[in-house]
Scaffold this active site. Structure first.
Site, PDB file in Angstrom:
ATOM      1  CB  CYS A  21      -0.982  -0.010   1.169  1.00  0.00           C
ATOM      2  SG  CYS A  21      -0.398   0.748   2.676  1.00  0.00           S
ATOM      3  CB  CYS A  58       2.597   0.405   3.897  1.00  0.00           C
ATOM      4  SG  CYS A  58       1.038  -0.128   4.622  1.00  0.00           S
ATOM      5  CG  ASP A  81      12.262  10.592 -40.822  1.00  0.00           C
ATOM      6  OD1 ASP A  81      12.431  11.512 -41.641  1.00  0.00           O
ATOM      7  OD2 ASP A  81      13.036   9.623 -40.700  1.00  0.00           O
TER       8      ASP A  81
END
Length: 684
Positions: free
Chosen positions: A14, A17, A392
């Protein structure tokens, strides 16, 4: 800045945390700075810190730390300590409910069993929540702890046990989901082998790739994975480069060919000169850039983080108001304390905070596995909104390998014309000369002598005492020439006449027209080819490729100016080779480099690098980007909608604690599962 140490992490599930873990590491005296990449579960420490010190800093969430080079062990879901405790908590909770219905909710045995379920499943939660509460640090564990303790105080032991179990289950499933999302990186890390067979002092030895030196001779047997980047010195084989470029069709490699670590040698044995150290191989750079990309927060994620910062205190204020206001007007205190606790639980921002990063992590990993390197969540989001793509020409829209498209004879035969052209160009390495080599490879060539190169015009040489020449119109100045209006023309003749001519043209990439059609279907309103080539050649290529506009005879600075102008009315992606197109790539909203596996410049200058030369990856990437953005919006909408619906249930008094956490857990699981749909290969 002191010594740099890099570690892999296990158990980091998490974002809150992760932030706390990072804060704890910064408190270590010998640490100067910390960089924690939550998405990649990777920790960089500037200074000195032992693994024991780092694991102590992460003990609150049982975070395990491993050296970067060591592969973290894979622990099955059911063998993880926290998951076993969750299941044990469920067992006692179920026993508690048996007692609840058999001997009553107030019986000591019932309360004791529920208390045991709370202690087993919620020990870490309550311990850390209480520490946070003392420090006035309010995260989801603090909110949950208040809810559990509050429920126990008012005698709702069963509800408290359900909250603990469902929160632990939510944490376990969230951890499982993040691990699954991170596997996109781990699978990349496992592509290249750890050991290589090296020839030193006429002996074959097998050593760790970290001990291989640049210039070493590496032996690659048929069927083996190539351990290091290098150049083939001896041998010929077909190499599967799918892990690098996303292209599953094996590529022929011979003397002088470049090979990449992680690709598979399918047929012959190869002797390879090592050109890069293990940390500088193409696959190592891809892994590094993917990890950095996943750490970079997308605009949506930055918004969600800012929103969550104010959202959590707002929920706490709302919970307090729910607890206080109704009883002031005569309502039952216990009922509204209970409702306030339910508001705290349902208000946890967990689902909202994880809604974006899990989608970004999964999507970037998906792209990397398919040969597309996206260098950040911001680029992934921007790609979804692109409505103009500039290309290009040479080497991007075309193959960059001219071929002879036509042979016209004025005097003599076609075979004679090809014999003369082939003999005159035999020793030239110019791209046009190579096209003639290929055209005349099955033609018997006469011997030519007294070669002379005429700069900017062509070549002259003598064949059987006759002076021949091949080149452009300026080489035949004063001689009447046939009128040819397209492509590059090479006239062949003597000092006095033209015997015929060959037309040479660069070829569009196979399937290019179909890719342009797909881009237009995806909402790209304008596709432009930018080239320094002459207008008539450019227009012909433009028609063959299906671009909506052609800009010819442009210098590099004019390409840059065109991109600036186009940006005023469109969101522009520029596609080039990453070298001579670098200014235009940098100026565009999104710069996309072709063939990134072959050039470090492409990896560094572009926002997105196509590791192979496959233009179909562009519409695929736009489609993936649109899917990602859609899923992120769905996740945020789902998370907020479930919260709002649950909060509205407070009004009639229908929101229970178990329903509140079920809504919170349900929202988290829904957004994670929704995001994990991005693991699947791109959909049409």
């Amino acid at each position: 800045m002191g010594e740099k140490q890099v570690f892999r992490l296990q158990g980091l599930s998490c974002t809150n945390c992760a932030a706390k873990f990072e804060k704890n590491i910064r408190k270590i005296d010998s640490v100067d700075d910390v960089d924690l990449n939550f998405s990649a579960a990777k920790l960089t420490v500037h200074g000195e810190a032992t693994i024991e010190q780092l694991e102590k800093a992460g003990a609150f969430d049982h975070i395990k730390v491993y050296p970067e080079k060591k592969k973290a062990p894979i622990i099955p879901f059911y063998q993880k300590r926290e998951n076993q405790l969750t299941m044990l908590s469920l067992l006692f909770m179920m026993i508690g409910y048996v007692f609840y219905f058999q001997i009553g909710e107030d019986h000591a045995l019932t309360i004791g069993t529920f208390l045991l379920a709370i202690a087993i499943g919620g020990y870490d939660l309550i311990k850390n929540g209480c520490k946070n509460l003392i420090k006035l640090h309010f995260d989801m564990k603090t909110l949950m702890t208040i809810a559990v303790i509050g429920a126990a105080i008012i005698g709702e032991w069963a509800e408290a046990a359900v909250v603990v179990f469902l929160f632990a289950l939510s944490e376990a499933l969230e951890s499982y989901s993040m691990d699954k999302a991170r596997k996109s990186i781990q699978s990349l890390m496992e592509i290249a082998p750890n050991r290589a067979t090296i020839k030193r002092d006429n002996q074959l030895i097998e050593i760790d790739v970290e001990d291989v030196r640049i210039g070493d001779t590496m032996i690659v047997k048929p069927g083996e994975k190539i351990a290091m980047d290098g150049i083939v010195k001896e041998g010929m084989s077909y190499i599967n480069e799918a892990a690098i470029t996303g292209e599953s069709v094996p590529v022929e490699k011979g003397d002088g060919s470049t090979v990449f670590a992680g690709s598979i040698n399918e047929e012959g044995a190869l002797v390879v000169d090592v050109t890069k150290s293990s940390e500088d191989t193409t696959i190592a750079k891809i892994i590094h850039l993917v990890e950095e990309a996943q750490a970079e927060k997308a605009p949506t994620q930055q918004f969600v983080d800012r929103f969550a910062k104010y959202y959590t205190p707002a929920i706490m204020v709302l919970a307090l108001l729910v607890i206080v206001i109704p009883p002031v007007f005569g309502a039952d205190w216990q009922t509204w304390i209970y409702n306030g606790l339910a508001v705290l639980v349902v208000g946890c921002p967990c689902a909202l905070v994880i809604s974006t990063p899990v989608a970004i992590v999964t999507s970037i990993g998906n792209a990397a596995r398919n040969g597309v390197l996206v260098k950040g969540g911001i680029h992934l989001e921007q790609l979804a909104n692109i409505d103009a793509v500039a290309f290009d020409k040479t080497g991007t829209i075309t193959l960059g390998k001219p071929v002879v498209t036509d042979v016209k004879v004025i005097r003599g035969t076609k075979e004679e014309l090809l014999q003369i052209a082939g003999a005159l160009e035999a020793y030239s390495e110019h791209p046009i000369a190579r096209a003639i080599h290929k055209k005349t490879q099955n033609v018997s060539l006469p011997e030519a002598t007294q070669f002379q190169s005429v700069t900017g015009k062509g070549i002259t040489a003598t064949i059987q005492d006759v002076r021949y020449k091949i080149g452009n119109a300026r080489l035949f100045d004063g001689i009447e020439l046939p009128s040819v209006s397209e492509n590059t023309v090479l006239y062949v003749g003597t000092e006095d006449e033209v015997m015929g001519y060959l037309t040479v043209a660069d070829q569009p990439r196979p399937g290019i027209k179909e890719q342009m059609k797909k881009l237009h279907q995806l909402g790209v309103r304008k596709t432009v080819m930018l080239t320094g080539d002459v207008a008539n050649v450019a227009e012909k290529i433009g028609q063959e490729t299906g671009v909506s506009d052609v800009k010819a005879e442009l210098f590099p600075e004019e390409k840059l100016a065109f991109i600036k102008q186009l940006k005023q009315s469109h969101r522009v992606a520029m596609v080039g080779d990453g070298i001579n197109d670098a200014p235009a790539l940098a100026e565009a909203n999104i710069g996309i480099a072709m063939g990134g596996a072959g050039t470090d410049v492409a990896l560094e200058t572009a926002d997105i690098a196509l590791m192979g030369d496959d233009l179909s990856k562009i519409p695929d990437s736009i489609r993936l980007s649109k899917r990602t953005l859609r899923i992120i919006k769905e996740n945020i909408g789902l998370a907020l909608l479930l919260k709002v619906v649950a909060l509205l249930l407070v009004i009639p008094g229908w929101l229970t604690l178990w329903l509140a956490i079920f809504a919170d857990m349900g929202a988290t699981l829904l957004v994670v599962l929704n995001a994990l749909r991005l693991i699947r290969k791109n959909e049409n």
